[in-house]
Design a protein around this motif. Structure first.
Motif, short mmCIF file in Angstrom:
data_model
loop_
_atom_site.label_atom_id
_atom_site.label_comp_id
_atom_site.label_asym_id
_atom_site.label_seq_id
_atom_site.Cartn_x
_atom_site.Cartn_y
_atom_site.Cartn_z
N VAL A 39 0.84 -1.20 0.00
CA VAL A 39 0.00 0.00 0.00
C VAL A 39 0.87 1.26 0.00
CG1 VAL A 39 -1.67 1.33 1.35
CG2 VAL A 39 -1.98 -1.13 1.05
N ILE A 40 1.94 1.23 0.80
CA ILE A 40 2.86 2.37 0.81
C ILE A 40 3.51 2.57 -0.56
CG2 ILE A 40 5.00 3.26 1.82
CD1 ILE A 40 4.22 1.86 4.41
N MET A 41 3.88 1.47 -1.19
CA MET A 41 4.49 1.56 -2.52
C MET A 41 3.50 2.11 -3.55
SD MET A 41 6.59 -1.44 -4.48
CE MET A 41 5.14 -2.54 -4.51
N VAL A 42 2.24 1.69 -3.46
CA VAL A 42 1.23 2.22 -4.36
C VAL A 42 1.05 3.72 -4.16
CG1 VAL A 42 -1.23 2.16 -4.94
CG2 VAL A 42 0.01 0.03 -4.59
N ALA A 43 1.06 4.15 -2.89
CA ALA A 43 0.93 5.58 -2.62
C ALA A 43 2.12 6.37 -3.19
CB ALA A 43 0.82 5.81 -1.11
N PHE A 44 3.32 5.84 -3.05
CA PHE A 44 4.51 6.52 -3.57
C PHE A 44 4.49 6.58 -5.09
CE2 PHE A 44 6.25 6.32 0.62
CZ PHE A 44 7.24 7.30 0.67
N SER A 45 3.83 5.63 -5.74
CA SER A 45 3.81 5.63 -7.20
C SER A 45 3.04 6.80 -7.78
CB SER A 45 3.22 4.31 -7.70
OG SER A 45 1.84 4.21 -7.37
N PHE A 46 2.21 7.47 -6.97
CA PHE A 46 1.46 8.64 -7.43
C PHE A 46 2.11 9.95 -7.01
CE2 PHE A 46 -1.75 5.26 -7.17
CZ PHE A 46 -2.28 5.32 -8.45
N TYR A 47 3.24 9.89 -6.31
CA TYR A 47 3.90 11.10 -5.84
C TYR A 47 4.51 11.86 -7.00
CZ TYR A 47 3.52 10.20 -0.81
OH TYR A 47 3.06 10.02 0.46
N HIS A 48 4.81 13.12 -6.73
CA HIS A 48 5.44 14.00 -7.72
C HIS A 48 6.92 14.10 -7.44
CE1 HIS A 48 6.13 17.35 -10.42
NE2 HIS A 48 6.68 18.03 -9.42
N ARG A 49 7.71 13.88 -8.48
CA ARG A 49 9.15 13.97 -8.32
C ARG A 49 9.60 15.42 -8.44
NH1 ARG A 49 14.03 12.04 -12.32
NH2 ARG A 49 15.71 12.18 -10.78
N VAL A 50 10.44 15.81 -7.49
CA VAL A 50 11.00 17.15 -7.47
C VAL A 50 12.44 17.07 -7.95
CG1 VAL A 50 11.46 19.19 -6.03
CG2 VAL A 50 9.48 17.74 -5.55
N ILE A 256 17.75 3.77 -7.03
CA ILE A 256 19.03 4.02 -6.36
C ILE A 256 19.88 5.04 -7.12
CG2 ILE A 256 21.19 2.96 -5.59
CD1 ILE A 256 19.66 0.40 -5.09
N TYR A 257 20.04 4.82 -8.43
CA TYR A 257 20.98 5.64 -9.19
C TYR A 257 20.33 6.89 -9.77
CZ TYR A 257 23.72 1.39 -8.77
OH TYR A 257 24.38 0.30 -8.27
N GLN A 258 19.06 6.80 -10.18
CA GLN A 258 18.37 7.96 -10.73
C GLN A 258 17.57 8.72 -9.67
OE1 GLN A 258 19.06 8.72 -13.83
NE2 GLN A 258 20.15 6.79 -14.19
N SER A 259 17.45 8.16 -8.48
CA SER A 259 16.71 8.79 -7.37
C SER A 259 15.29 9.16 -7.77
CB SER A 259 17.46 10.04 -6.88
OG SER A 259 18.75 9.69 -6.40
N ASN A 260 14.68 8.33 -8.58
CA ASN A 260 13.30 8.56 -9.01
C ASN A 260 12.42 7.53 -8.32
OD1 ASN A 260 10.96 9.26 -10.31
ND2 ASN A 260 11.80 9.12 -12.38
N ILE A 261 12.16 7.77 -7.06
CA ILE A 261 11.39 6.82 -6.25
C ILE A 261 9.96 6.65 -6.76
CG2 ILE A 261 10.55 6.32 -3.92
CD1 ILE A 261 13.52 5.97 -4.23
N PRO A 262 9.24 7.69 -7.15
CA PRO A 262 7.86 7.48 -7.63
C PRO A 262 7.78 6.57 -8.86
CG PRO A 262 8.18 9.76 -7.04
CD PRO A 262 9.53 9.13 -6.99
N PHE A 263 8.66 6.79 -9.84
CA PHE A 263 8.63 5.94 -11.03
C PHE A 263 9.06 4.52 -10.70
CE2 PHE A 263 10.63 4.62 -15.20
CZ PHE A 263 9.42 4.34 -15.80
#
Length: 291
Positions: A39-50, A256-263
């Motif tokens: 559920v936490i992972m699903v929530a992070f998948s909709f976050y906005h990358r800064v 890890i390398y691109q720091s794009n946690i939402p994607f």
């Protein structure tokens, strides 16, 4: 019967709770270690990358819209292709091996099964680097072929597509044997004897009698091996080239390398859903086999 005798006693509730504990404990562990993180992972998948590798809470579909990009489609297509090919190779090799294993004496079966289980005790990292050494130019198998006169000079066979496929097959073959062994061992040996009585050769009896009897077990084994190899991320990095990256490697790279946690979270959600769907299909096949 009086109302007093029908009223449950004070000790019946705890006893009922204790009786349900064997079922409640796995459900609690599943919720804590799978459902909550999912559920936490699903929530992070909709976050906005800064910009700068950060992210902020939001509800965006941009991460899922990137599934239509050439990068994702290429990685997804290659992952499905090589994992499906590894599953086919593993099952094709495991079916006759398991059949002959089930026809050997019991001590030989135990020795083979112990050897297969010992392979499973090795981690993916150890297997990956062991195969990279065996397929290298300096200390690989090509030096043995040179000493036998089959090659003129040592060659490096890694990183390559063949090396990655060999590593995936090596890690998936023990699971194929262990999954097929119960179904093969339950087959009545009289069915092959009946086929021979009717004039069928051993090879024809194997293809016309044994394989049809194992078709559901073979399909279930292929699906589970496909799901297992789809989650490998060390072997593609050690034995393959960048164009041989699978979906698991792409998730690691983005997180890890691109720091794009939402994607990365969106990719992980997709991978989990595909794996659960295939595992559910395997369970349906198992129920059909029981019927």
């Amino acid at each position: 019967m009086s109302a007093a005798t029908m009223r449950p006693t004070a000790s019946s509730a705890p006893r009922g709770l204790l009786a349900r504990m064997p079922a409640l404990w796995p459900a609690a562990m599943l919720g804590v270690f799978f459902l909550i993180p999912f559920v936490i992972m699903v929530a992070f998948s909709f976050y906005h990358r800064v910009e700068g590798g950060l992210y902020e809470p939001a509800f965006e579909l941009d991460n899922y819209a990137r599934f239509w990009t050439p990068l994702f489609t290429r990685v997804l297509g290659f992952s499905l292709m090589i994992c499906g090919l590894a599953a086919v190779v593993c099952v094709t090799a495991a079916v006759p091996f398991t059949w002959f294993l089930s026809r050997t004496r019991r001590p030989a079966q135990v020795a083979w099964l112990v050897g297969i289980l010992s392979i499973l005790s090795l981690s993916e990292v150890i297997m990956g680097f062991a195969w990279s050494i065996l397929l290298s130019r300096s200390a690989g198998l090509s030096n043995l072929l040179v000493s036998l006169g089959l090659l003129d000079s040592p060659e490096a066979w890694t990183p390559s597509f063949g090396a990655l496929l060999m590593g995936l097959c090596f890690i998936g073959f023990p699971y194929s044997v262990l999954m097929l062994y119960p179904a093969v061992n339950r087959l009545d040996p009289e069915i092959t004897e009946a086929a021979r009585t009717l004039g069928a050769s051993p090879l024809r009896g194997f293809f016309t009698v044994v394989l049809p009897s194992l078709r559901q077990a073979i399909l279930a084994t292929a699906i589970l091996v496909f799901v297992f190899t789809l989650g490998c991320y060390v072997l593609p990095q050690v034995l393959g080239k960048p164009e041989h990256w699978t979906l698991s490697v792409l998730i690691t790279d983005q997180a890890i390398y691109q720091s794009n946690i939402p994607f990365a979270a969106a990719l992980a959600v997709f991978l989990v859903l595909v794996s659960l769907a295939l595992i559910g299909l395997t369970l349906l096949l198992g129920q059909g086999r029981k019927r």
